[in-house]
Design a protein around this motif. Structure first.
Motif, short mmCIF file in Angstrom:
data_model
loop_
_atom_site.label_atom_id
_atom_site.label_comp_id
_atom_site.label_asym_id
_atom_site.label_seq_id
_atom_site.Cartn_x
_atom_site.Cartn_y
_atom_site.Cartn_z
N LEU A 178 -3.76 -38.03 17.24
CA LEU A 178 -3.93 -39.24 16.46
C LEU A 178 -3.54 -40.44 17.30
O LEU A 178 -2.39 -40.58 17.72
N VAL A 179 -4.52 -41.31 17.55
CA VAL A 179 -4.25 -42.49 18.37
C VAL A 179 -4.34 -43.72 17.49
O VAL A 179 -5.42 -44.11 17.04
N GLU A 180 -3.20 -44.32 17.25
CA GLU A 180 -3.15 -45.43 16.28
C GLU A 180 -1.88 -46.21 16.53
O GLU A 180 -0.81 -45.64 16.62
N ASP A 181 -2.02 -47.54 16.65
CA ASP A 181 -0.83 -48.31 16.99
C ASP A 181 -0.12 -48.88 15.78
O ASP A 181 1.07 -49.16 15.84
N ASP A 182 -0.82 -49.01 14.68
CA ASP A 182 -0.17 -49.52 13.48
C ASP A 182 0.85 -48.48 12.99
O ASP A 182 0.50 -47.33 12.71
N VAL A 183 2.08 -48.93 12.91
CA VAL A 183 3.16 -47.99 12.61
C VAL A 183 3.00 -47.33 11.24
O VAL A 183 3.05 -46.11 11.11
N ASP A 184 2.79 -48.18 10.23
CA ASP A 184 2.68 -47.65 8.88
C ASP A 184 1.52 -46.66 8.76
O ASP A 184 1.69 -45.54 8.29
N LEU A 185 0.37 -47.15 9.19
CA LEU A 185 -0.82 -46.32 9.06
C LEU A 185 -0.67 -45.00 9.80
O LEU A 185 -1.00 -43.94 9.27
N SER A 186 -0.13 -45.08 11.00
CA SER A 186 -0.05 -43.85 11.77
C SER A 186 0.91 -42.86 11.12
O SER A 186 0.67 -41.66 11.10
N ARG A 187 1.98 -43.41 10.54
CA ARG A 187 2.92 -42.50 9.89
C ARG A 187 2.26 -41.83 8.69
O ARG A 187 2.37 -40.62 8.49
N GLN A 188 1.54 -42.66 7.96
CA GLN A 188 0.87 -42.13 6.77
C GLN A 188 -0.17 -41.06 7.15
O GLN A 188 -0.23 -39.99 6.55
N LEU A 189 -0.94 -41.38 8.18
CA LEU A 189 -1.97 -40.43 8.60
C LEU A 189 -1.36 -39.15 9.14
O LEU A 189 -1.84 -38.05 8.88
N LYS A 190 -0.29 -39.32 9.89
CA LYS A 190 0.35 -38.14 10.46
C LYS A 190 0.79 -37.20 9.35
O LYS A 190 0.59 -35.99 9.43
N LEU A 191 1.35 -37.80 8.32
CA LEU A 191 1.75 -36.99 7.17
C LEU A 191 0.56 -36.27 6.55
O LEU A 191 0.58 -35.06 6.33
N ALA A 192 -0.47 -37.06 6.30
CA ALA A 192 -1.65 -36.50 5.64
C ALA A 192 -2.25 -35.37 6.47
O ALA A 192 -2.59 -34.30 5.95
N LEU A 193 -2.37 -35.61 7.74
CA LEU A 193 -2.95 -34.59 8.61
C LEU A 193 -2.07 -33.35 8.64
O LEU A 193 -2.56 -32.22 8.59
N GLY A 194 -0.77 -33.60 8.72
CA GLY A 194 0.15 -32.47 8.70
C GLY A 194 -0.01 -31.66 7.42
O GLY A 194 -0.11 -30.44 7.46
N ASP A 195 -0.07 -32.38 6.31
CA ASP A 195 -0.25 -31.71 5.03
C ASP A 195 -1.53 -30.89 5.01
O ASP A 195 -1.61 -29.84 4.38
N ALA A 196 -2.54 -31.43 5.68
CA ALA A 196 -3.83 -30.75 5.67
C ALA A 196 -3.84 -29.56 6.61
O ALA A 196 -4.83 -28.86 6.74
N GLY A 197 -2.72 -29.33 7.26
CA GLY A 197 -2.60 -28.13 8.07
C GLY A 197 -2.91 -28.30 9.54
O GLY A 197 -3.10 -27.34 10.26
N TYR A 198 -2.96 -29.54 9.99
CA TYR A 198 -3.17 -29.74 11.41
C TYR A 198 -1.84 -29.85 12.14
O TYR A 198 -0.84 -30.29 11.55
#
Lengths: 226, 226
Positions: A5-25
């Motif tokens: 995940l390449v993203e500089d926005d702190v909030d967004l990247s944290r949110q995405l990281k969570l979501a992706l993690g939840d999705a099993g990645y």
DNA sequence: TCCCCGGCTGAGCGCGATCTGAACGGCGCG
DNA sequence: CGCGCCGTTCAGATCGCGCTCAGCCGGGGA
């Protein structure tokens, strides 16, 4: 499956990281182009989510370099709304899909699934192998109709095996694709999980090939060409 | 298949040696150019992985000498990122492929497979001979559709025979290509394994040529469907 | 025909790879 | 705070593989 995940926005990247993690990645995160480029070069990701507005090196440049080096990992680009030229140059640089911000996490996940599927040369949305069936959308698997109760890692393991059924997968490859960067390589977790998985899906499904790794055997009557 | 790994970085070479071993290659390792040159001159490798930044003799020089001596072994060069001139001179010196560090182990393996295939003058990704069929990517072999259960060494043996079908292969050649340097030359393992292989693929496939070695006979009527 | 040599084969051994049961520790949830 | 679930670790058990050995076979030359 492992995603960068390449993203500089702190909030967004944290949110995405969570979501992706939840999705099993298994997720690795890069906050700027330099880091992204390095990680993408170093680790074997299955797919990359790439934001374009990045510090240090621009997203498009990163992508261009990867492609120039012959990398074929599918890349999904995130663009700001209306940044049309970005989009074009992104595709020119070798992106496989794009998404304009803001977007629904769901849509991102769906697109990622599609990308992974395509890159593995699989047409159908659900994977099947013998009586086994796995639906990435619902993150649910069944054996001959019976729903399986799998833990997250068990599911990921099965998923990866099914994406590459028929091929021998080395322990190393499994570790590299199921976990993110920092993971103790000499550990026998993989064996343990293969064991648990066997207990749930039946012992004959996963063949161990001594000295090489494991193979999910596609029983006779499969269509799906390599 | 036997590979010479020339790499001076201790960590990387250890990691690669493992990976190559896992992938079923017999691996010899040279840590400097002198050793590399000597080994490459002495032992019959099927492919060489050559790092360019080496102590004692530079990688390009090693390659140049080999080529001058008439060696045609395929060579894959590892270059540091951006060392463009290296790449060029590497190709000029007779390299067959290159990979810039850092790279994914899987990519290296894929490129090696491609090199081996190419060097044997084989177009298709899978080998076939009579009802025999072998897919190096999946590390799997079949006789008339039936999957074979081969052990690692049996598989390697069959692989080598199929790569050179029709030619008589001496026991020595087999030993040299299936094992790494230190191996007790007077042993009858090869015979034992030929025996086991015959038992699995049918006795008529591997012909014994007394005093010379073995030959895998490509039966008439090959169509070969990729 | 007999002997020698190269090749074949079944049995068995030792080691490392793999498996497995149990236990530990972290984390989320009630 | 206690409980249960999960991922991980560990150690011992188990198992398969590669190798050796010894004896057998069969061909060919003397």
């Amino acid at each position: 499956m492992r995603v960068l995940l390449v993203e500089d926005d702190v909030d967004l990247s944290r949110q995405l990281k969570l979501a992706l993690g939840d999705a099993g990645y298994a997720v690795d995160h890069a906050a700027d182009g330099e880091e992204a480029h390095f990680l993408g070069d170093t680790e074997p990701y299955d797919v990359v989510v790439l934001d374009l507005g990045l510090p240090k090196i621009d997203g498009v440049s990163v992508l261009e370099r990867w492609r120039r080096d012959g990398k074929t990992t599918p890349v999904l680009i995130l663009t700001a709304r209306g940044a049309w030229s970005d989009k074009v140059s992104g595709f020119d640089a070798g992106a496989d899909d794009y998404l304009t911000k803001p977007f629904h996490t769901e849509e991102l996940l769906a697109r990622l699934r599609a990308l992974l599927r395509r890159s593995a040369g699989i047409a159908s949305a659900t994977l099947s192998c013998g009586g086994l069936r796995l639906d990435p959308r619902a993150a649910r698997a069944t054996v001959s109709g019976e729903p399986l109760r799998l833990t997250s890692l068990e599911y990921r393991l099965l998923h990866y095996l099914m994406m590459h059924q028929g091929r021998v997968i080395s322990r190393t490859e499994l570790v590299e694709h199921l976990y993110d960067q920092d993971f103790d390589r000499d550990s026998n977790t993989i064996e343990v999980f293969v064991g648990r998985l066997r207990k749930k899906i039946g012992p004959d499904r996963i063949e161990t090939v001594r000295g090489l790794g494991y193979r999910l055997t596609p029983l006779a009557g499969e269509s799906d060409g390599t």
